[in-house]
Structure formats: C-alpha cells, structure tokens
Design an enzyme around this catalytic site. Structure first.
Site, short mmCIF file in Angstrom:
data_model
loop_
_atom_site.label_atom_id
_atom_site.label_comp_id
_atom_site.label_asym_id
_atom_site.label_seq_id
_atom_site.Cartn_x
_atom_site.Cartn_y
_atom_site.Cartn_z
CE LYS A 15 22.56 29.56 58.33
NZ LYS A 15 23.68 29.61 59.27
NE ARG A 21 20.11 28.97 63.88
CZ ARG A 21 20.40 27.69 64.08
NH1 ARG A 21 21.38 27.12 63.44
NH2 ARG A 21 19.69 26.97 64.91
N GLY A 76 29.74 25.95 58.13
CA GLY A 76 30.70 25.89 59.22
C GLY A 76 31.65 27.06 59.29
CG MET A 126 29.88 32.89 58.47
SD MET A 126 31.36 33.91 58.41
CE MET A 126 30.65 35.43 58.96
NE ARG A 161 23.28 24.18 54.54
CZ ARG A 161 24.15 24.18 55.51
NH1 ARG A 161 24.60 25.32 56.00
NH2 ARG A 161 24.60 23.06 56.02
CG HIS A 218 32.89 20.31 60.10
ND1 HIS A 218 34.22 20.04 59.89
CD2 HIS A 218 32.68 21.56 59.66
CE1 HIS A 218 34.79 21.10 59.35
NE2 HIS A 218 33.88 22.05 59.21
CB SER A 240 44.84 26.21 17.83
OG SER A 240 44.56 25.62 19.07
CB CYS A 269 44.82 23.69 22.09
SG CYS A 269 46.33 24.49 21.52
CE1 TYR A 304 40.17 23.86 18.60
CE2 TYR A 304 39.36 25.03 16.68
CZ TYR A 304 40.41 24.48 17.40
OH TYR A 304 41.68 24.59 16.93
#
Ligand code: PEP
Ligand code: MG
Length: 926
Positions: free
Chosen positions: A24, A93, A102, A104, A339, A455, A813, A881, A901
C-alpha cells in the site's frame, strides 16, 4: 532499501520497494509520483515494525520523525494537527509487502477530540458530519488501538437507533450522533479504565503501535499460514499516515471502490460501486447498498470521466488490473489506494489474454501473473442447468460457482462442522475479518447485506468459493439460529444451495455439473505449452477419465492404475474367484474371464488417447483389498447359519404339530405344503450352502492374507512374482489390445510399468514375461506391438539402486505418495489424522509432505535416482505420478531436477500445464 530512515514521504519513498514500504505504501508513493491526486502523507517502514516487535517499544527517535512529518503535512494542507480552528485529521493504515485484505487494521479521523471536533463543525458548517466522524473515530481507535470489543459499540448504536427510530445510521440527526459519541466515550472508558486521549500525538503513537502489533495478531498469523506467506515474501507491516479527505461532506462528495476491469468476468470495463455522501467503510462493511459505477456517468458525468482517466493511468503504469479506492470531497477526486485486483480464475485468464491482445503485457507476463492453483476454480461445478428448483431469494452474484451444504450462522460452528467433514454454507448478515476461519471451512458464503465489494465478496472471490452477498430478502436471527425468507424458515443444519454466478439461493441440495473449457483458457494454455519443457500427462484409469484428460490437454496417460478396473461391482466376483483359487489352474480360469474385460478397457483407453503414450501399471495393492473384511464375513456367515437352522426347523414343523394334535396339520395343510416345497427347492438349489461355503472360504483366505503391515507386505511386483499368471494376464491384455487397435488402424503407444520395485531382479523377471508375451502376440496377431518398459520408483532402495534398474527400465516414474511414506516412515492415514497437524502447527515440519513435496528429503532421493539412472542410461525418461505431480511448487522442482514429465489427475492438468510454463520461465530468468 532502508538507509536507517524509518519514515518516507509519498514523494520520496522508493515505489518499487514493497518489502520496506508495504504494498500500500509503495503504491501511495507510486501514485503520487505518477501524478495522481493522492492526499499528502508518509510511510513508516516495515523495518520500524520489526524493531518494535523485537523490543515492544517504538525505535528511538521515531516519534520525533513523526512530528517532523506531521509538520510537513500541516504545511502542505495549511491545517494544524490538534488545531481547534483548522484541524488536520489523518488516517492510519497498515500495509505489508503481500496484500492481505481485511487482515490488518485501519484507523480513520485520527486527530479528533472535543476541541478539533468543534473546529471541523464550524469550518464545514456541518456539525452532523463532525459528530459522525467523531463517533467513527472513537469506535475505530477503541477497537483497534485499545481492544474494545465491537459488540459494546454495536449495542450502544442499536439503543440510540431504537430511541430515535432510525432504521439506518444515515437517518441519525446531529443530536442523536452527539448522544452516540457520548455513549461511545463511556463504552471506551468502561473498557479501558481511562478517558480517550485528547492529544493527537498520543492518539497517533498508540495507533502506530497497534498497527505494528496487529502483524502478530491471530487473524494475520492465520492468514499467512493459510496462504503460505513466508518472511521473505512479507516481513512486518508498514504504517501509512495520510491526510483525511471526506466523502461524506454532502451531495458533492462520494466514496467508492473500483476495479479497472470486471473482476468476475475479466471484461475490459471499469467496474465498482460508490455511495454519495458516505465514508469508505460504509461500502466495505456493506452498511448501505452502493450503486454501480456505471450510474455515475449520469449522476456526476464530469467526475465519471475523471475516474475513467484515473483507471487508464493506473493500468498504463501498473500493467495489471487494479483495485482502487477513491473519494470525492466537494467535487475533487482523490485516489486513496490501489493494489493489484484480486479476481476469480476466469477473470485472471480473460484479462491475461485481453491485456496481451491490447499490447499492454507480453506472453510471459500473461502466463506468470496467474497463480496456477487458481485454475482449479475453472473446473468447479456449476448447477445442473436442467434442475427445476425455484430459488428462495436472489442476492448479488458475488463470487462464482455453486455449492450446497448445511446452514451455519457463525464462523466457529462452520469450523467445527466443517472439520467433522460436513459441507456447510456460512450464512451471516455481513462478515468481518474475524470470520476468516469460517470461510476456510465453508463451501460457500451467503450474506444478507453488503455489495459485491463487501468483505464477504472479496474474501470468497480470493478463495475461489461461491458467495451470494446482499441477499436482503433473508432475515437472519443469529440468536434463534434461524433465517426467514418470506414465509419459509430455515434452521441451522438445513441444507441450501447457493449459486454465486447468478446470486440465487435454493432450498435443499441441487446436483452440479462440471465446468467447460472456454476460449481464453485454451489460448492461455497453448501459450503455456509453447514455453514449458515438462510434458503434462494425466492419471486416469477408465476410458472416460482418459477422454477428459485429453480434453484438458494431457499429452498422455502417465499412470493407469489397473486395480481400479478390478473394483467394478460386476468384475469383483471374478477377481475374488481368482484370489480364492487354490491352484494355478483354477486361478487361470478366473483370469481367463478377466482377460477380455481388461483388454476391452485398454482398447478404450488407447483409442481415447489416439497414439499418445499410455502408461499402464501392473496390479499394485495387496489382495485382501478385494475381499470383504473379516468382521463383515463373520457377520454374514452367522446370518446364513441362522437361516439354515430356521429352514430345518420349518421342515420339521408338520411332524411336530401332528405330535401335538393329529388334527391340527390339516388346517395348515395348504400353506405348510407351499412353505415346504419352496424350502425343498431352496435346499436343492443349495443357494444357501453355496453362499455360506463361499464366505467361509473367503474368511479363511482373509485370515491367510492378513498382514500386520499390508502396505509393506505382499503387494506390487512381489505379488506379481508370487502369482505370475496375474501379471501374465494383464500384460497379455495390454499387448493384445494394442495389437487389435493397430490392426484396426488406431495408433497406440503402450507402456508397461511395474510397481513397488526394490531390486533389479524383480524387473528382469517381469521384463522376461513381457518379452515372451510380446513375441507371442506379435506372431498371433501379425503386427508389431512396440511397448516401452519402465519402473515405478517409490521405494527408497529403488532410488539407491537406480543405476541397476535403469539397465532394464526405459523410464522411471516417481511414486511420491509411497516414496514420501517410505522416506519419512510415516503411514499417511495415521500421520494425517494423528500427529501431523500438530507437527505442522508447532513448526517441526513446514508442511504436510503428502501435499507439498518434501524437496529436502524426498526431492534429494529423486535427484540421486535421476543422476544414477541417467548415468546408466542417458536417454532414461523420468516422470512423477504421485499426487505432487499436480502441485505447482513440486512441478517447479521437477523442472529444475530435469524430469521429462509430470502426471496428475485430470482436473489438475490445466494447473500443471501453467505451472510447467511458469517453471520454465522462472528457470530462464535465473
Ligand atoms: C505413488 O505411490 O505415488 C503412486 C502413484 O502410487 P499409489 O498412489 O497408487 O500407491
Ligand atoms: Mg504407490
């Protein structure tokens, strides 16, 4: 970075240093520096916060610095801090490097006292506004700085509203607000034992300390734990001190929140809500229902144009969707904060593709800005469109998706019932940050008040949970634990369904359908595939799952667990026959019946994959998993024995009756005759005997197969070598299916994988079976059936002997589910129910290793196995896997470790595709 300075003005703070100034604060500096109209202010750094938390006192000289900076604000604003004639008020703030909505706390209107209040009233000519600001300040300061509970203030507010017959706080007159402020001062004194401090610097010092302290408050700590925010991501909170501007100065004033794009759909239009003559918290707390920003085009056209220009400046600078707060004071537009906008997954994907197409961002950023896990939301269920249930009420569509569950009226109950495994919907008038644990536990959230930026809406959207907000047709009585909608009364525990996409609320449970891919997602994932090095395969066991995996973009099947096919209710009796067999010949007879079934399964899967690799794992679990438990069998056996005894007794009934009275049986001759005939048939058919014998045989087998530690017992390749006819049947089914497909012109790419291997000799013996059967099938079918052969690596010894195994296996695998159990010597079921939560809470382990790959331990084993395996066979293909194959952090590790993979469940395939691309991009960057 910090150069020993604890305080920076918005003009001088480094707008890129979020760690020091918080998100902020950095944004306030950035906004000021790019020329937006931000009220003057300064940031106290996170370093000061950490110093305070360390010693529980503000660093030396900090308050002197604050005084100097307040003097600057006084100069810039022409006002005086504590000046009765022309008072300067400020907001205080919190703000850390990571956005924690929400979490702080914020204190507004700081600097008010009996004297400055009169000054504001005289200056604005609006005493009502002054008293309104004062009562808000008393409550916020009391609550946040001094810990006075909200309920105490709420009770005073309710009493005053009732007394003045005001439905809404905007209806309270100046006198009523004055009374309210006096009542709040009493509440404050009663709870703190001292009057509210009048000195503004005293107020400011306590507020700064309280914001710092809130970093270690329960809510903040819970939030950081839930979202895995570590100190290197955000360490301490900054404090932003900013000149107050007021949206409640009259009808030429307003306040609102905006998104630069629609956060629910990603559409490129300004979006948000505003309220005329109100203060920001009215919007956020949902006390009044705000108007959509589009309405401003008519109501305040000049300011609307300014707002659109503000939106363009923000996006051009941040190259990201912004969530911003604005206030209009006497016709002047101020931007108070911005933000990055929190959006649902659909909007994230749509804005990524949109911003790329508009030339605002490149492809790398389009891929990187999305948290891969968010994509799971896109595969969340929606209501079955054919349902005929009438909705009870409609609120605002605040966060998409649908969910059913039992109503709960508070967060604690949601947590309790959710923990017990129940699906719950948290139903509240409005939610507050302290309800956060209820959000975690609930399937969805329903509120009777508040807008789409309340909120409840913001938090639910961030979590990807459905939310309906502002559903004012519902009257909630928390004490009675009921919700009334018209004539209907819903009680705690009643089931409802909410649809956060439409805002509808329904009685009972409504079936849901799975989500579909949409064009932007397909585009984004195509970009991901271009960048990724890791291929993404799927774990799928049926032709249907395989088809779905293809739809989601899997490049093959990395794990087909054949035992899942055995569990089909029609097949289970044949599998049981195979287990009950006493001789290889009997076993083979059962397997002969299974062969065509398995072959059919494999053909279906091969056809669905159309030539992409399909890795079939031979049978893995211990045999007893296919039989009922001993206690179930004992129960059934005792019932069958009782039945036989009863049948014998009934057969003897006519003779017994004759013995008592020779005339008696005649009366019952017809019914007894019928009964005896059917009993005779039953005995002849020997159905009871057969059922009893089968269960007795099973029970014997269950006792025989019983193991102290079945997961470390007779399973996997060990079972396959003890009963080779089982693996022979499976291998034959795979190869014959491949041969038949080939003859039918369907391309196939089968791979055979052996589970639980710990020694090379095991692999060698199974490979010999494969070779022999391959030659036989190729001859009998007249086609070649190339088939790769590989090993699961899920046993510690397999990692240690990887070089040997790679002499035979063409691929590895990693079965990280078993490998994690083996590496920790934790049984998953026991660990997760017993000690693991405590281990994590108390910091012995950072995470649940069955969810988050343990890179330091299991990961190290994998690295060794890869190194040694590829040392012996350089072209060894390596994949994963276990469940971790769909987890972004694990995928990052797999990329770095050089795997080829990852394989995961079908709904995780999109996540894995994106995470694989992000891993590649991150790899390139470093
Ligand atoms: C594993 O152990 O990671 C694995 C994939 O096998 P399963 O979960 O079937 O034991
Ligand atoms: Mg396993």
């Amino acid at each position: 970075m910090s150069d020993g300075k604890f305080i920076y003005t918005f003009e001088e703070g480094d707008r890129n240093d979020r760690m020091l100034l918080g998100g902020k604060g950095a944004n306030l500096c950035a906004m000021t520096q790019i020329g937006l109209n931000v009220p003057p202010g300064f940031v106290i750094t996170t370093v000061a916060c950490l110093a305070f938390l360390d010693s529980q006192r503000l660093p030396d000289g900090l308050m002197d610095g604050v005084r100097t900076h307040i003097a600057t604000l006084e100069r810039k604003s022409g006002k005086g801090f504590g000046s009765p004639a022309n008072p300067l008020l400020v907001s205080v703030r919190s703000g850390s490097a990571m956005s924690m909505p929400g979490m702080m706390d914020t204190i507004l209107n700081l600097g008010l006292n009996a004297a400055t209040l009169e000054g504001i009233a005289a200056q604005t000519g609006n005493p009502r506004f002054a008293w309104d600001a004062y009562r808000r300040f008393i409550q916020l300061f009391g609550k946040i700085a001094m810990g006075v509970p909200d309920e105490a203030f709420d009770a005073a507010m309710t009493a005053i509203k009732r007394k003045h017959r005001a439905a809404n706080d905007v209806e309270l007159t100046t006198e009523a607000l004055q009374e309210l402020a006096d009542a709040f001062l009493v509440v404050y004194r009663e709870h703190t034992g001292a009057p509210l401090p009048a000195d503004p610097f005293d107020q400011l010092e306590r507020s700064i300390q309280a914001v710092f302290q809130s970093w270690n408050g329960k809510r903040a700590v819970d939030y950081r734990r839930q979202f895995r925010i570590t100190p290197d991501m955000a360490n301490g909170t900054a404090v932003n001190v900013c000149t107050m501007v007021f949206g409640n100065m009259g009808d030429d004033s307003a306040t609102g929140v905006g998104f630069t794009r629609n956060p629910a759909t990603g559409e490129n239009v300004i979006y948000g809500e505003y309220l005329v003559n109100a203060q920001g918290e009215d919007v956020v707390a949902g006390i009044r229902t705000p108007k959509p920003i589009a309405a401003m085009a008519q109501e305040m056209p000049g300011l609307y144009r300014e707002l659109v220009a503000l939106r363009d400046t923000l996006e051009a600078h941040y190259k990201e969707v912004q969530d911003f707060e604005f206030t209009i004071e006497h016709g002047r537009l101020y931007c108070l904060q911005t933000r990055n906008g929190k959006m649902n997954a659909r909007a994230m994907v749509t804005t990524s593709v949109g911003m790329f197409e508009e030339g605002l961002i490149g492809k790398d950023r389009a891929l990187n800005r999305i948290n891969a896990l968010l994509l799971e939301q896109l595969l969340v269920p929606t209501l079955d469109p054919t349902h005929k249930v009438h909705s009870l009420a409609q609120g605002l569509a605040a966060s998409p998706g649908a969910a059913s569950g039992s109503i709960v009226f508070d967060a604690d109950t949601a947590e309790q019932r959710g923990r017990a495994g129940e699906n719950v919907i948290l139903v509240r008038e409005e939610t507050k940050p302290e309800d956060i644990h209820g959000f975690f536990a609930a399937q969805g959230i329903l509120t009777s008040r508040g807008g789409k930026t309340s909120h409840a809406a913001v938090v639910a959207r961030g979590m990807g949970k459905p939310c309906v907000s502002g559903c004012d047709a519902i009257a909630i009585d928390v004490r009675e634990r009921t919700a009334r909608i018209g004539d209907a009364i819903l009680r705690e525990g009643d089931i409802i369904t909410i649809d956060g996409t439409t805002g509808n609320v329904y009685p009972g449970r409504i079936p849901t359908v799975e989500a579909q891919f949409f064009a932007e997602l397909a585009t984004l994932l195509t970009w991901a595939d271009e960048v990724a090095r890791l291929e993404v395969m799927a774990n799928a066991d049926t032709p249907r799952d395989a088809a779905r995996a293809r739809e989601y973009g899997a490049k093959g099947i990395g794990l087909c667990r054949t035992e899942r096919m055995f569990n089909d209710p029609q097949r289970l009796p044949i599998v049981q026959d195979m287990i009950l067999a006493d001789t290889p010949a009997e076993r083979r007879a059962a397997l002969d019946r299974l062969l065509p079934i398995q072959r059919g399964d494999f053909k279906g899967i091969f056809a669905a994959l159309a030539g992409l690799p399909v890795t079939v794992r031979l049978l893995d679990p211990p045999m007893h998993e296919f039989l009922p438990t001993a206690s179930q069998l004992e129960f059934e056996i005792s019932h069958l024995r009782n039945l036989q005894r009863a049948a014998r007794s009934v057969a003897e009934l006519p003779d017994t009756l004759k013995m008592l009275d020779p005339e008696l049986p005649r009366e019952y001759v017809e019914s007894l005759g019928k009964l005896q005939r059917s009993l005779a048939q039953y005995r002849e058919a020997k159905r009871g005997d057969a059922a009893l014998e089968r269960r007795e045989a099973m029970l014997k087998k269950v006792h025989l197969l019983s193991e102290v530690n079945p997961m470390l017992g007779h399973r996997g390749v060990r079972l396959g070598l003890s009963f080779p006819e089982i693996y022979e049947m499976q291998i034959r089914a795979i190869l014959e299916a491949a041969a038949e497909c080939t003859r039918e012109g369907i391309a196939v790419h089968p791979e055979i994988m052996v589970p639980q291997v710990c020694a090379v000799e095991e692999l060698r013996r199974v490979k010999a079976m494969v070779d022999a059967l391959q030659a036989e099938v190729e001859t009998s079918h007249g086609v070649r059936v190339p088939c790769r052969f590989g090993s699961m690596v899920e046993v510690v010894r397999a990692c240690m002997r990887a070089a040997d195994l790679a002499g035979i296996a063409e691929f590895f695998s990693f079965g990280t589910n078993d490998l994690t159990q083996a590496a920790f010597s934790f049984s998953r079921e026991d660990a997760e129910n017993k000690f693991l939560p405590q281990y994590i809470d108390s910091g012995i382990l950072p995470d649940n290793p069955f969810e988050m790959l343990d890179v330091d331990g299991v990961g190290r084993l994998m690295q060794l196995a890869i190194e040694w395996g590829r040392g012996a066979r350089p072209d060894l293909a390596v994949g994963i896997c276990g469940e971790h194959g769909g987890q972004p952090e694990a995928i990052r590790f797999c990329h770095d470790a050089g795997l080829d993979y990852v394989s995961c469940s079908a709904p995780r395939v999109p996540i894995a595709r994106l995470a694989a691309a992000q891993a590649a991009l991150q790899g390139r960057a470093s």
